[in-house]
Structure formats: structure tokens, C-alpha cells
Design a protein around this motif. Structure first.
Motif, mmCIF file in Angstrom:
data_model
loop_
_atom_site.group_PDB
_atom_site.id
_atom_site.type_symbol
_atom_site.label_atom_id
_atom_site.label_comp_id
_atom_site.label_asym_id
_atom_site.label_seq_id
_atom_site.Cartn_x
_atom_site.Cartn_y
_atom_site.Cartn_z
ATOM 1 N N SER A 245 -15.956 22.377 19.880
ATOM 2 C CA SER A 245 -15.051 22.713 18.789
ATOM 3 C C SER A 245 -15.780 22.685 17.453
ATOM 4 O O SER A 245 -16.811 22.024 17.307
ATOM 5 C CB SER A 245 -13.863 21.750 18.749
ATOM 6 N N ASN A 269 -4.190 30.526 18.292
ATOM 7 C CA ASN A 269 -4.171 30.785 19.745
ATOM 8 C C ASN A 269 -4.791 32.124 20.120
ATOM 9 O O ASN A 269 -4.885 32.445 21.315
ATOM 10 C CB ASN A 269 -2.762 30.683 20.333
ATOM 11 N N ASP A 287 -7.667 27.390 17.050
ATOM 12 C CA ASP A 287 -6.749 26.315 17.432
ATOM 13 C C ASP A 287 -5.775 25.943 16.327
ATOM 14 O O ASP A 287 -4.635 25.561 16.598
ATOM 15 C CB ASP A 287 -7.545 25.065 17.825
#
Length: 348
Positions: A245, A269, A287
Motif C-alpha cells: 500500500s 475502489n 482505497d
């Protein structure tokens, strides 16, 4: 994951003050055997002369902070490696930082009266206690390896205390508030495929064009399945990839900048198409457009950066045209060839 240097030649931070030398000991595997008179002047800062002994002590203290981790991560020759691709060895980088901090300590000391800074009886008591603590936490071999004695440690700690007080005086009116817009962070998950392989000897080789196409096809397949299922992580893991991430703000400029620009245009998303970069492939899923945890961390980093920028500006004005000289030949005699590993005093 913020892609910023967090492990560099630091540790002589003014904010540490006297506590910088307390509570730690060292286990040297060799004593100081430098071929030079410790009392020779290695550096002059305006009208102040800095001996080799003092500069050596500060450099070896820095070495001690990195030795254990660096050995395990990069091997015993860690100090001779260019760990950050800057064209200098880590030893050179540390020594450059040490010399800069010495300069700052003495410049701040020379201007302490202008800011009403003085060493109080309370300061002297704290410095004396810290000096005793440090000397007691190290055996004779450790102290010899750093050229450390009571007079030197006390002088260094006094200089640090002055440095810390002047630092605070310079920054007392700095606004470190951070707005929500400044702190806001977007976050995305990603997988990456490099186009190079590395053998057990550390030699890197670029894979063939056909293998690169195979990787590209695999990423296209992952993207299609993830868009359909809505589960980016599971789809990537099923294909054998570990998901990482990254978070970024509006003013961030890091090695992920090109990927950040793509993520910035995505909706939450969304899964990207395959992103071809120099040397590999990325695939990302946005995200969040307001990652609160990352924003909190960013808020602290931005506030600290404001302090750092303000200090740099104020310090440069304080330094003015003051002459700084280093005896490069003498300074070059300070090396990290003799291991010196720092441990907690409680572990002795």
C-alpha cells in the motif's frame, strides 16, 4: 507506505538535547588506533577550534547507532556501500552529517547571548548526571574506542544543551499548524512486477521481451478479474503477488509520483489498467481519498518539515558569512573499519 528515507545518517538532532548520550553503552571489537594526535584541530568554526578527539567521538557515536542493524542488513562492509545511490558511501554520508552538526553547535554557541541562552545550575547538574551515566554505562574499552573521557563528554553535552536552547529560541514563533487540506492523504493498494532478476551474487539481469509480455498479460488478467470480483487483494494473491500500500498527499513528491498522478484521477475502489513504468509494471486499486491514519502521520511530518525549513532559514541567517574550515586529510583518518556496536546499558 511512504517512500521516504527513514534510515539515514542522523541522530545528532538538536531536539534530543542532553538525553542523546544517556542510557546506552557500547561493545567495541577494537580500540581507537587512529594515526594522529587527538588534540590536532580538525575543524574551525569562526573563532572556535574543534579537535580531532571531539569530532572522532561524535562520528564513532554515530557509527555505534547504526552498526548492529547495518551489519545484519548489509554485511560488515556496510559503511563502504552507497546505500542510497547518492554517489557517496554511508560512512561519508554520516561524517558529512557529523561535520554539519558540529558547525551548527558552535555557530549556535557563538550566538547564544543574542537569544538570552545560558547554562543554568540546573543544566550543569543534568549534564553532570548524564556524563556520569554515560561513563558508567561503558567499560574502558568502549570509552577508548570512542576517545571518550569525562571532560569530552561533558563538553559535548554542554554544547548540545546550548544548541537545543538556541534551536528552540529560533523556532519559538514558528506556526506549525497543518490544515486538513495539507494533511489529506489518498491511499491505494498495488502490486509490482520488476523486469529484472537478481542472482545469489547480487548480479541483476533484465528478463527477455517475451517474459515481459507474459508478465503484462498476467497483470491484464488480474486487472480484469479484480474489476469483476471487486476483490483486488485476493485476486492478486491468487496470482502469486503480495499486495502493498502507498499513501500520498497533494504536495508529495516521491518516487511514486507517476503512480500517484494516476491514482489521483481514480475513484474509490477503481482498479487501474496495467501501468508500464521504466523497469516494470504496476497495478493499483484506489482505497481511500481521505485516509485518516495516513493523514495523521502526514500532519506530524508536515509540521516537522515546517520546523526543519524554518530552522534552516533562521540558521543560515545566523551563520552568515562565517568561515568554516575542515582539515580534510585529518578528517579522512576517521573511519568505521573498527566495529562498534551500540547496546542498551541494561543489556550489559
Amino acid at each position: 507506505m511512504k517512500n521516504k528515507k527513514r534510515w539515514t545518517a542522523v541522530g545528532l538532532a538538536v531536539v534530543l538535547g542532553v538525553s542523546v548520550l544517556t542510557g546506552c553503552g557500547s561493545k567495541p571489537q577494537g580500540n581507537s588506533n587512529i594515526d594522529a594526535d587527538p588534540n590536532e584541530v580538525v575543524m574551525t568554526v569562526g573563532g572556535d577550534e574543534v579537535t580531532l578527539k571531539e569530532a572522532y567521538f561524535l562520528a564513532k557515536w554515530q557509527q555505534a547507532q547504526y552498526q548492529t542493524f547495518a551489519n545484519s542488513a548489509y554485511g560488515e562492509d556496510w559503511y563502504n556501500q552507497d546505500l542510497f545511490d547518492e554517489g557517496v558511501t554511508f560512512q561519508e554520508s554520516i561524517k558529512e552529517q557529523v561535520a554539519k552538526e558540529i558547525e551548527r553547535m558552535y555557530i549556535c554557541k557563538q550566538h547564544m547571548d543574542e537569544y538570552g541562552v545560558e547554562i543554568t545550575d540546573e543544566d550543569r547538574e543534568a549534564i553532570a548526571a548524564a556524563t556520569e551515566n554515560f561513563l558508567n554505562a561503558n567499560d574502558d574499552a568502549a570509552l577508548a574506542a570512542m576517545m571518550a573521557d569525562e571532560e569530552l563528554v561533558e563538553r559535548v553535552l554542554t554544547n548540545y544543551r546550548i544548541y537545543n536552547k538556541v534551536y528552540n529560541a529560533l523556532l519559538k514563533d514558528v506556526d506549525t499548524s497543518v490544515s486538513d487540506d495539507e494533511a489529506r492523504q489518498k491511499a491505494y493498494s498495488y502490486i509490482y512486477q520488476s523486469f529484472t532478476t537478481t542472482d545469489e551474487d547480487g548480479n541483476s539481469t533484465e528478463v527477455s521481451a517475451s517474459q515481459q509480455q507474459t508478465y503484462y498479460n498476467t497483470f491484464e488478467d488480474i486487472a480484469a478479474k479484480a474489476k469483476q470480483s471487486g476483490d483486488f487483494d485476493q485476486t492478486a494473491e491468487d496470482a502469486g503477488y503480495s499486495v502493498a500500500s502507498h499513501s500520498f498527499g497533494a504536495t508529495d513528491d516521491d518516487s511514486f509520483s507517476d503512480i500517484n498522478a494516476i491514482a489521483d484521477k481514480m475513484a474509490v475502489n477503481d482498479v487501474s489498467d496495467v501501468i508500464l513504468v521504466d523497469g516494470g509494471l504496476f497495478l493499483i486499486k484506489l482505497d481511500s481519498v481521505n485516509d485518516e491514519e495516513a493523514a495523521q502521520s502526514a500532519r506530524q511530518e508536515i509540521a516537522q518539515q515546517k520546523l526543519s525549513d524554518a530552522f534552516t532559514e533562521a540558521y543560515e541567517a545566523l551563520r552568515g558569512e562565517e568561515t568554516i574550515q575542515i582539515d580534510e586529510e585529518l578528517w579522512a583518518k576517521v573511519t568505521f573499519e573498527e566495529p562498534l556496536a551500540a547496546v542498551n546499558a541494561s543489556d550489559e
